[in-house]
Scaffold this motif. Structure first.
Motif, PDB file in Angstrom:
ATOM      1  N   GLU A 309       0.870  -1.170   0.000  1.00 29.58           N
ATOM      2  CA  GLU A 309       0.000   0.000   0.000  1.00 29.58           C
ATOM      3  C   GLU A 309       0.913   1.228   0.000  1.00 29.58           C
ATOM      4  OE1 GLU A 309      -2.734  -0.183   3.258  1.00 29.58           O
ATOM      5  OE2 GLU A 309      -3.331  -2.241   2.808  1.00 29.58           O
ATOM      6  N   VAL A 310       1.110   1.800  -1.180  1.00 28.63           N
ATOM      7  CA  VAL A 310       2.140   2.829  -1.333  1.00 28.63           C
ATOM      8  C   VAL A 310       1.683   4.242  -0.973  1.00 28.63           C
ATOM      9  CG1 VAL A 310       3.382   1.530  -3.098  1.00 28.63           C
ATOM     10  CG2 VAL A 310       1.615   3.183  -3.775  1.00 28.63           C
ATOM     11  N   ASP A 311       0.392   4.453  -0.813  1.00 25.11           N
ATOM     12  CA  ASP A 311      -0.101   5.811  -0.596  1.00 25.11           C
ATOM     13  C   ASP A 311       0.556   6.475   0.608  1.00 25.11           C
ATOM     14  OD1 ASP A 311      -1.687   5.577  -2.792  1.00 25.11           O
ATOM     15  OD2 ASP A 311      -3.561   5.243  -1.704  1.00 25.11           O
ATOM     16  N   GLU A 312       0.658   5.750   1.713  1.00 22.09           N
ATOM     17  CA  GLU A 312       1.271   6.350   2.901  1.00 22.09           C
ATOM     18  C   GLU A 312       2.774   6.526   2.715  1.00 22.09           C
ATOM     19  OE1 GLU A 312       1.127   6.069   7.786  1.00 22.09           O
ATOM     20  OE2 GLU A 312       0.336   4.415   6.580  1.00 22.09           O
ATOM     21  N   PHE A 313       3.423   5.619   1.998  1.00 19.04           N
ATOM     22  CA  PHE A 313       4.839   5.783   1.675  1.00 19.04           C
ATOM     23  C   PHE A 313       5.035   7.103   0.906  1.00 19.04           C
ATOM     24  CE2 PHE A 313       4.986   1.227   2.498  1.00 19.04           C
ATOM     25  CZ  PHE A 313       6.269   1.026   3.006  1.00 19.04           C
ATOM     26  N   ARG A 318       6.836  12.591   0.474  1.00 17.81           N
ATOM     27  CA  ARG A 318       6.626  13.927  -0.067  1.00 17.81           C
ATOM     28  C   ARG A 318       6.734  14.990   1.036  1.00 17.81           C
ATOM     29  NH1 ARG A 318       4.288  14.498  -5.311  1.00 17.81           N
ATOM     30  NH2 ARG A 318       5.489  13.062  -6.632  1.00 17.81           N
ATOM     31  N   GLU A 319       6.329  14.639   2.241  1.00 20.71           N
ATOM     32  CA  GLU A 319       6.508  15.565   3.367  1.00 20.71           C
ATOM     33  C   GLU A 319       7.991  15.875   3.574  1.00 20.71           C
ATOM     34  OE1 GLU A 319       4.703  14.071   6.912  1.00 20.71           O
ATOM     35  OE2 GLU A 319       2.662  14.096   6.086  1.00 20.71           O
ATOM     36  N   GLN A 320       8.818  14.831   3.499  1.00 20.43           N
ATOM     37  CA  GLN A 320      10.254  15.028   3.635  1.00 20.43           C
ATOM     38  C   GLN A 320      10.790  15.877   2.485  1.00 20.43           C
ATOM     39  OE1 GLN A 320      12.749  11.619   2.989  1.00 20.43           O
ATOM     40  NE2 GLN A 320      14.467  12.458   4.156  1.00 20.43           N
ATOM     41  N   LEU A 321      10.311  15.628   1.262  1.00 22.46           N
ATOM     42  CA  LEU A 321      10.752  16.399   0.108  1.00 22.46           C
ATOM     43  C   LEU A 321      10.450  17.886   0.286  1.00 22.46           C
ATOM     44  CD1 LEU A 321       9.827  14.416  -3.155  1.00 22.46           C
ATOM     45  CD2 LEU A 321      12.089  15.193  -2.448  1.00 22.46           C
ATOM     46  N   MET A 322       9.243  18.198   0.733  1.00 25.46           N
ATOM     47  CA  MET A 322       8.864  19.595   0.898  1.00 25.46           C
ATOM     48  C   MET A 322       9.681  20.252   2.017  1.00 25.46           C
ATOM     49  SD  MET A 322       6.865  19.867  -1.568  1.00 25.46           S
ATOM     50  CE  MET A 322       6.549  21.616  -1.301  1.00 25.46           C
ATOM     51  N   ASP A 323       9.976  19.499   3.068  1.00 27.80           N
ATOM     52  CA  ASP A 323      10.824  20.033   4.144  1.00 27.80           C
ATOM     53  C   ASP A 323      12.222  20.340   3.623  1.00 27.80           C
ATOM     54  OD1 ASP A 323       8.762  19.850   5.956  1.00 27.80           O
ATOM     55  OD2 ASP A 323       9.434  17.949   6.828  1.00 27.80           O
ATOM     56  N   LEU A 324      12.765  19.444   2.791  1.00 28.17           N
ATOM     57  CA  LEU A 324      14.089  19.668   2.216  1.00 28.17           C
ATOM     58  C   LEU A 324      14.082  20.888   1.300  1.00 28.17           C
ATOM     59  CD1 LEU A 324      15.127  15.999   1.310  1.00 28.17           C
ATOM     60  CD2 LEU A 324      16.264  17.477   2.980  1.00 28.17           C
TER      61      LEU A 324
END
Length: 339
Positions: A309-313, A318-324
């Motif tokens: 189930e990849v949705d949560e992955f 993406r949260e990490q990407l936006m933080d970076l």
């Protein structure tokens, strides 16, 4: 007698002048590429073996450069780290001791920390998205310009599309299955933070030690490309692969920019034409290779592929990407990629 001496002196002077003129002429010829007059010899290098897709792509690029330049440019390719490890090759292309190399993104972060964003996970949704970005003229132009600025490298071509998944000694179907698990990580800050974001406990282990770490239980899993799992025989000590496809490998072929600028417009065009031919071909091959690699892992190593189930992955990554992106002030550049 005096007249003869003057003639001898005059002839000797002409002889010296001829030698100097010839020497200067030869010196100009050796740097005459700006006028397109001379043959050019370039040296390329990678740590990847010749029997890997990355190694094959660099060789194909070199051959196509020779073809597009009608043999005026010859490229000698050194594979399998024969010119040093990844770090030394990176330093050598910066210094100009090597003309161009294939490099993973992580090395660029030493000079341009914003590249940590491109090293994040779920940057690309799928093959179509990946190809739409790397095969467009300005898809990653912001980052290409950063490289020219520092450390002085010219982007020539992308090699990538090789998917990364998670191999483990236990089945993974949801993010919850990773909670508290000891998962192998490289030394990069982005990967370490990603495992933590997923709730795992990352353990920094060199790639050469992953086999024994999985075998002894020091690590319960690792994230790698499918071909790396085969090449390093991780399937002998791992049991499952969760096909998360969290990373579609993005690698750069980069050239010393000073060396590049010495080339004539014709030779620059030959290199660009070679890239236009080789890049899409080998990216397509990378995506096609995934199915073959999966079959080999199943048939030769007995690996079980789990439905994930990849949705949560994706959401957590993406949260990490936006933080970076916020950390390195490249939100706009990231949005142009992921939209």
């Amino acid at each position: 007698m005096s007249f003869r001496k003057k003639n001898i002196g005059f002839i000797f002077g002409l002889f010296i002048l001829l030698i100097v003129t010839t020497a200067c002429g030869n010196g100009n010829d050796s740097n005459a590429d700006a006028d397109g007059g001379d043959s050019i010899e370039l040296v390329a290098a990678t740590i990847n073996p010749g029997d890997t897709l990355l190694g094959e792509a660099l060789v194909a690029f070199a051959e196509e450069i020779e073809n597009q330049s009608n043999g005026e440019i010859t490229v000698t390719v050194h594979l399998d780290g024969t010119l040093g490890n990844a770090s030394s090759q990176y330093q050598s292309v910066i210094s100009g001791d090597i003309d161009f190399i294939y490099s993973d993104i992580g090395w660029f972060a030493e000079h341009q920390p914003a590249f940590n964003v491109l090293d994040g996970y779920y940057l690309f949704e799928d093959q179509e998205h990946f190809e739409s970005v790397v095969n467009s003229e300005d898809g990653l132009a912001y980052f290409e310009d950063l490289l020219v600025e520092s450390p002085g490298l010219k982007h020539l071509m992308y090699i990538g599309g090789i998917e990364r998944n998670i191999m483990s000694t236990f089945p993974i179907e949801t993010v919850d299955d990773l909670r508290g698990r000891e998962m192998r990580s490289g030394t990069g800050a982005t990967e370490l933070a990603w495992w933590e974001q997923l709730g795992a406990s990352p353990v920094s282990i060199d790639l050469s030690e992953v086999y024994s770490a999985l075998q002894t239980g020091v690590a319960e899993g690792t994230q790698n490309s499918l071909d790396s799992m085969i090449h390093n025989r991780f399937g002998e000590v791992g049991d499952y692969v969760a096909r998360t496809q969290h990373d579609l490998t993005l690698g750069f072929v980069v050239m010393n920019n000073d060396r590049y600028e010495q080339l004539s417009d014709e030779h620059k065009e030959a290199i660009a034409n070679a890239a236009d031919i080789v890049q899409p071909e080998y990216i397509q091959m990378a995506f096609e290779q995934a199915e073959e690699d999966m079959r080999m892992l199943e048939e030769e190593f007995g690996i079980t592929f789990t439905d994930v189930e990849v949705d949560e992955f994706i959401e957590l990554s993406r949260e990490q990407l936006m933080d970076l992106a916020e950390q390195y002030d490249v939100e706009e550049a990231l949005e142009e990629i992921i939209e």
